[in-house]
Design a protein around this motif. Structure first.
Motif, PDB file in Angstrom:
ATOM      1  N   HIS A 128       0.791  -1.334   0.027  1.00 49.87           N
ATOM      2  CA  HIS A 128       0.124   0.105   0.030  1.00 49.87           C
ATOM      3  C   HIS A 128       0.859   1.340  -0.016  1.00 49.87           C
ATOM      4  O   HIS A 128       0.408   2.256  -0.740  1.00 49.87           O
ATOM      5  N   ASP A 133       0.643   4.129  -2.881  1.00 50.33           N
ATOM      6  CA  ASP A 133       0.505   5.426  -2.589  1.00 50.33           C
ATOM      7  C   ASP A 133       1.532   6.469  -2.943  1.00 50.33           C
ATOM      8  O   ASP A 133       1.038   7.529  -3.561  1.00 50.33           O
ATOM      9  N   ARG A 141       0.994   6.857  -6.733  1.00 48.28           N
ATOM     10  CA  ARG A 141      -0.206   7.721  -7.061  1.00 48.28           C
ATOM     11  C   ARG A 141       0.092   9.148  -6.503  1.00 48.28           C
ATOM     12  O   ARG A 141      -0.245  10.164  -7.261  1.00 48.28           O
ATOM     13  N   ASP A 142       0.936   9.560  -5.697  1.00 46.64           N
ATOM     14  CA  ASP A 142       1.213  10.624  -5.275  1.00 46.64           C
ATOM     15  C   ASP A 142       2.027  11.291  -6.221  1.00 46.64           C
ATOM     16  O   ASP A 142       1.984  12.409  -6.705  1.00 46.64           O
ATOM     17  N   ALA A 202      -1.293   0.346  -8.926  1.00 49.95           N
ATOM     18  CA  ALA A 202      -1.545   1.848  -9.128  1.00 49.95           C
ATOM     19  C   ALA A 202      -1.780   2.161 -10.570  1.00 49.95           C
ATOM     20  O   ALA A 202      -2.668   3.231 -10.420  1.00 49.95           O
ATOM     21  N   SER A 209      -5.622   1.821 -10.623  1.00 53.68           N
ATOM     22  CA  SER A 209      -6.346   3.031  -9.887  1.00 53.68           C
ATOM     23  C   SER A 209      -6.223   4.303 -10.610  1.00 53.68           C
ATOM     24  O   SER A 209      -7.012   4.974 -10.660  1.00 53.68           O
TER      25      SER A 209
END
Length: 249
Positions: free
Chosen positions: A13, A17, A20-21, A123, A126
């Motif tokens: 995770h 993250d 994505r960031d 990712a 998403s």
């Protein structure tokens, strides 16, 4: 005493993250369309497994149209800043991998790379669902040897964006399909030695294909002299022609 368990889901995770960031920050700063996101800068030395870097590149960048830079994240304009979160995961993972005097290091390192590949896939799905990247954009684990890249893309994507890796994969498939008699028939002519596999950084472009083609020549088609061998020059395997009798007994 270091725990024998590790929070692999939490690591996954954290990687997702981070990816994505990186995409979000790039869109906020640059505003352009993304074609590639790369997790890269892997480092492990038996004592430390470093948190990888994350880079993003857009279709309007100079790298996008340069074959040498397109998938070279070290040359991209955007690089995510290091974070305390990454440093913390690196510390925890290194301690876990080094428990029992490093007896489980290779297993933990391999699991880490598998988790990175999984994070790239999750990712990407998403980011696509949120409309932050187009369907053509790729999210890859860009290790120096390019062993993780094919695990992050489809065969069609590999052929389009990484043709040298697709060619090497096709060559391996061709060799595997060769009749066993043509690959294992004894011959009086010395065959080219197979390079020893090491963990050192090596080039992933074309060298494997050349080596495999030399090693797969049926013995019936080899000539007694001159013969060929493989020589390691500047960390790349290249064929070297030897004079008769130079191979020894």
């Amino acid at each position: 005493m270091t725990s024998a368990t590790f929070d692999w889901d939490g690591l996954l995770h954290a990687l997702v993250d981070g990816i994505r960031d990186g995409a979000t920050e790039f869109r906020d700063d640059d505003g352009g369309e993304i074609y590639g996101i790369a997790v890269y800068g892997f480092y492990a030395d038996g004592a430390t497994i470093s948190w990888p870097m994350i880079g993003v590149s857009g279709v309007d960048s100079e790298a996008a149209d340069d074959p040498e830079l397109r998938w070279s994240p070290y040359d991209w304009e955007y690089e995510q800043d290091p974070s305390d979160v990454g440093d913390d995961w690196s510390t925890r993972l290194s301690a876990f991998a080094g428990r029992d005097r490093g007896a489980h290091w290779d297993e933990a390192e391999a699991r880490f790379f598998t988790t990175v590949v999984d994070a790239c896939e999750i990712a990407r799905r998403s980011l696509l669902a949120d409309g932050l990247i187009p369907a053509t954009a790729l999210v890859i684990a860009a290790d120096v040897g390019e062993e993780l890249v094919p695990k992050c893309v489809t065969k069609a994507q590999l052929a389009e964006e990484f043709p040298h890796l697709a060619a090497e994969a096709a060559e391996r498939d061709r060799i595997a399909a060769c009749p066993s008699t043509s690959r294992s028939r004894p011959s009086s002519t010395p065959s080219a030695p197979t390079p020893t596999k090491t963990k050192t950084i090596r080039s992933g472009r074309s060298s494997l294909g050349r080596a495999l083609r030399l090693c797969c020549i049926p013995s019936s088609s080899r000539t007694p002299t001159p013969c060929w061998t493989l020589s390691c020059i500047a960390s790349r395997w290249v064929p070297v022609r030897l004079s008769p009798g130079a191979t020894g007994g």
